[in-house]
Design a protein around this motif. Structure first.
Motif, PDB file in Angstrom:
ATOM      1  N   THR A  37       1.525 -16.457  -6.969  1.00 53.69           N
ATOM      2  CA  THR A  37       2.510 -16.924  -5.997  1.00 53.69           C
ATOM      3  C   THR A  37       3.560 -15.835  -5.871  1.00 53.69           C
ATOM      4  O   THR A  37       4.107 -15.383  -6.876  1.00 53.69           O
ATOM      5  N   VAL A  38       3.812 -15.404  -4.650  1.00 53.35           N
ATOM      6  CA  VAL A  38       4.738 -14.300  -4.421  1.00 53.35           C
ATOM      7  C   VAL A  38       5.947 -14.794  -3.635  1.00 53.35           C
ATOM      8  O   VAL A  38       5.801 -15.411  -2.579  1.00 53.35           O
ATOM      9  N   VAL A  39       7.132 -14.532  -4.166  1.00 50.25           N
ATOM     10  CA  VAL A  39       8.381 -14.772  -3.438  1.00 50.25           C
ATOM     11  C   VAL A  39       8.797 -13.444  -2.818  1.00 50.25           C
ATOM     12  O   VAL A  39       9.018 -12.463  -3.528  1.00 50.25           O
ATOM     13  N   VAL A  40       8.876 -13.404  -1.493  1.00 44.14           N
ATOM     14  CA  VAL A  40       9.262 -12.179  -0.790  1.00 44.14           C
ATOM     15  C   VAL A  40      10.669 -12.360  -0.237  1.00 44.14           C
ATOM     16  O   VAL A  40      10.906 -13.196   0.635  1.00 44.14           O
ATOM     17  N   ASP A  41      11.609 -11.575  -0.761  1.00 40.02           N
ATOM     18  CA  ASP A  41      13.007 -11.639  -0.348  1.00 40.02           C
ATOM     19  C   ASP A  41      13.251 -10.588   0.736  1.00 40.02           C
ATOM     20  O   ASP A  41      13.093  -9.393   0.504  1.00 40.02           O
ATOM     21  N   PHE A  42      13.651 -11.047   1.927  1.00 38.74           N
ATOM     22  CA  PHE A  42      13.867 -10.139   3.049  1.00 38.74           C
ATOM     23  C   PHE A  42      15.339  -9.802   3.264  1.00 38.74           C
ATOM     24  O   PHE A  42      15.708  -9.322   4.340  1.00 38.74           O
ATOM     25  N   SER A  43      16.170 -10.018   2.268  1.00 40.44           N
ATOM     26  CA  SER A  43      17.573  -9.607   2.377  1.00 40.44           C
ATOM     27  C   SER A  43      17.640  -8.102   2.641  1.00 40.44           C
ATOM     28  O   SER A  43      16.966  -7.315   1.975  1.00 40.44           O
ATOM     29  N   GLY A  44      18.436  -7.699   3.617  1.00 45.64           N
ATOM     30  CA  GLY A  44      18.591  -6.281   3.924  1.00 45.64           C
ATOM     31  C   GLY A  44      17.449  -5.669   4.699  1.00 45.64           C
ATOM     32  O   GLY A  44      17.422  -4.455   4.932  1.00 45.64           O
ATOM     33  N   PHE A  45      16.503  -6.488   5.127  1.00 43.53           N
ATOM     34  CA  PHE A  45      15.322  -5.988   5.836  1.00 43.53           C
ATOM     35  C   PHE A  45      15.694  -5.576   7.259  1.00 43.53           C
ATOM     36  O   PHE A  45      16.431  -6.267   7.954  1.00 43.53           O
ATOM     37  N   GLY A  46      15.175  -4.412   7.687  1.00 48.45           N
ATOM     38  CA  GLY A  46      15.436  -3.917   9.036  1.00 48.45           C
ATOM     39  C   GLY A  46      14.237  -3.177   9.592  1.00 48.45           C
ATOM     40  O   GLY A  46      13.161  -3.136   8.981  1.00 48.45           O
ATOM     41  N   THR A  47      14.415  -2.568  10.755  1.00 50.64           N
ATOM     42  CA  THR A  47      13.294  -1.899  11.421  1.00 50.64           C
ATOM     43  C   THR A  47      12.715  -0.763  10.583  1.00 50.64           C
ATOM     44  O   THR A  47      11.519  -0.476  10.665  1.00 50.64           O
ATOM     45  N   ARG A  48      13.541  -0.110   9.762  1.00 48.91           N
ATOM     46  CA  ARG A  48      13.029   1.010   8.968  1.00 48.91           C
ATOM     47  C   ARG A  48      12.066   0.551   7.878  1.00 48.91           C
ATOM     48  O   ARG A  48      11.350   1.365   7.291  1.00 48.91           O
ATOM     49  N   HIS A  49      12.051  -0.750   7.612  1.00 51.37           N
ATOM     50  CA  HIS A  49      11.146  -1.274   6.592  1.00 51.37           C
ATOM     51  C   HIS A  49       9.827  -1.769   7.189  1.00 51.37           C
ATOM     52  O   HIS A  49       8.899  -2.086   6.447  1.00 51.37           O
ATOM     53  N   VAL A  50       9.757  -1.857   8.517  1.00 49.62           N
ATOM     54  CA  VAL A  50       8.548  -2.365   9.167  1.00 49.62           C
ATOM     55  C   VAL A  50       7.452  -1.302   9.105  1.00 49.62           C
ATOM     56  O   VAL A  50       7.662  -0.155   9.493  1.00 49.62           O
ATOM     57  N   ASP A  51       6.286  -1.697   8.632  1.00 47.73           N
ATOM     58  CA  ASP A  51       5.177  -0.754   8.486  1.00 47.73           C
ATOM     59  C   ASP A  51       3.869  -1.478   8.798  1.00 47.73           C
ATOM     60  O   ASP A  51       3.217  -2.024   7.910  1.00 47.73           O
ATOM     61  N   ILE A  52       3.487  -1.492  10.070  1.00 51.72           N
ATOM     62  CA  ILE A  52       2.279  -2.197  10.487  1.00 51.72           C
ATOM     63  C   ILE A  52       1.040  -1.584   9.841  1.00 51.72           C
ATOM     64  O   ILE A  52       0.119  -2.292   9.424  1.00 51.72           O
ATOM     65  N   SER A  53       1.013  -0.260   9.725  1.00 49.20           N
ATOM     66  CA  SER A  53      -0.129   0.402   9.094  1.00 49.20           C
ATOM     67  C   SER A  53      -0.289  -0.046   7.645  1.00 49.20           C
ATOM     68  O   SER A  53      -1.395  -0.333   7.181  1.00 49.20           O
TER      69      SER A  53
END
Length: 304
Positions: free
Chosen positions: A177-193
């Motif tokens: 079970t994975v808890v993914v915290d997206f605090s501070g997440f922005g476009t520079r963190h997006v990586d579709i590849s």
């Protein structure tokens, strides 16, 4: 070698993610019958490929009578992923065994996923439970797309799944079970590849690894990313992804799988975890996480 992800893609993109299809968590008589058939055919179907595996590879249990629980856990994961279609399951297992022999993934040093080149911002929290569940935490803001080496990442993602399922709890580890915290997440963190690499590795070689993926502190931007990767997932996998809008929802979802002794205090449990070192080498302090989730003792779950 046929890429299972590619062959499954065409059928999945046309399937609505919201399609009503019950997740198969309980074994019926029919499922037990298919499992028995797979066991019976396993020695001949997997003998050649499995014999090429490194001696420490957990999939060698498919050839022996040792670690029967681990063997059945592996077989059931692949059966569930293929809707208990025996022939499809055998083909995917054969492909997986060949891939494992070629890559020696079980023997690959864990250092391949440590550091920024692989970019994996994930860490295990505590020990595997008696039921085989393991809790992980991922900090999305600690992912730096600009520093990723794609070749390292490809190996690193596979090694991450191996670490989650086998290194973290030995034969007892059945699912994560994975808890993914997206605090501070922005476009520079997006990586579709990078996401595609992760999804393909999961579907090809590590199906049913996740019991739940709990997303929290997420921005609206994430919905756009979700639309890009949702067609890659089958309906059962998609329903394992849970959008936890607040700390209470997150805690309640965790309590469906874990007791409070396995949940850190900053997620509403009783386990004292002062800091977390992610696989990419970044250390996250519990005091920071407490500000994002449960800030004081009055909010912490006290039920045993």
């Amino acid at each position: 070698m046929t890429n299972y992800f590619t062959s499954k893609w065409s059928s999945l993109v046309s399937r609505a993610i919201t399609q009503e299809q019950p997740t198969q968590t309980h074994r019926t008589d029919k499922h037990n019958s298919v499992l028995e058939q797979l066991r019976a055919r396993g020695s001949s179907a997997f003998e050649h490929a499995a014999s090429e595996l490194p001696t420490d590879d957990p999939f060698r249990c498919l050839l022996t009578q040792k670690h029967r629980d681990l063997r059945d856990d592996i077989l059931l994961r692949f059966l569930r992923f293929n809707d208990f279609d025996l022939d499809k399951t055998i083909r995917q297992l054969q492909s997986t065994l060949t891939w494992r022999a070629q890559t020696s993934i079980s023997s690959t040093d864990l250092s391949v996923i440590r550091g920024s080149a692989s970019g994996i911002p994930l860490a295990r929290i505590g020990n595997t439970t008696e039921n085989g569940d393991t809790l992980f935490f991922a900090a999305a803001e600690c992912y730096d797309r600009s520093r990723i080496d794609r070749a390292v990442q490809k190996v690193g993602v596979a090694r991450m799944f191996e670490h989650m399922l086998y290194d973290s709890g030995g034969p007892r580890a059945k699912r994560g079970t994975v808890v993914v915290d997206f605090s501070g997440f922005g476009t520079r963190h997006v990586d579709i590849s990078g996401l595609r690499t992760g999804v393909a590795t999961y579907m090809n070689y590590y199906p049913e690894v996740f019991e739940k993926v709990l997303l929290t502190n997420y921005p609206k931007l994430l919905y756009g990313v979700w639309k890009a990767i949702a067609p890659l997932l089958d309906a059962q996998t998609a329903r394992r992804i849970i959008w936890a809008g607040n700390a209470e929802q997150l805690r309640d979802s965790l309590l469906e799988t874990f007791s409070v002794k396995h949940i850190p205090t900053w997620l509403g449990g009783r386990s004292e975890v002062s800091s977390i070192t992610l696989l990419n080498g970044i250390e996250v302090q519990a005091s920071l996480l407490a500000k994002r989730f449960f800030r004081d003792k009055d909010q912490i779950c006290i039920n045993p």
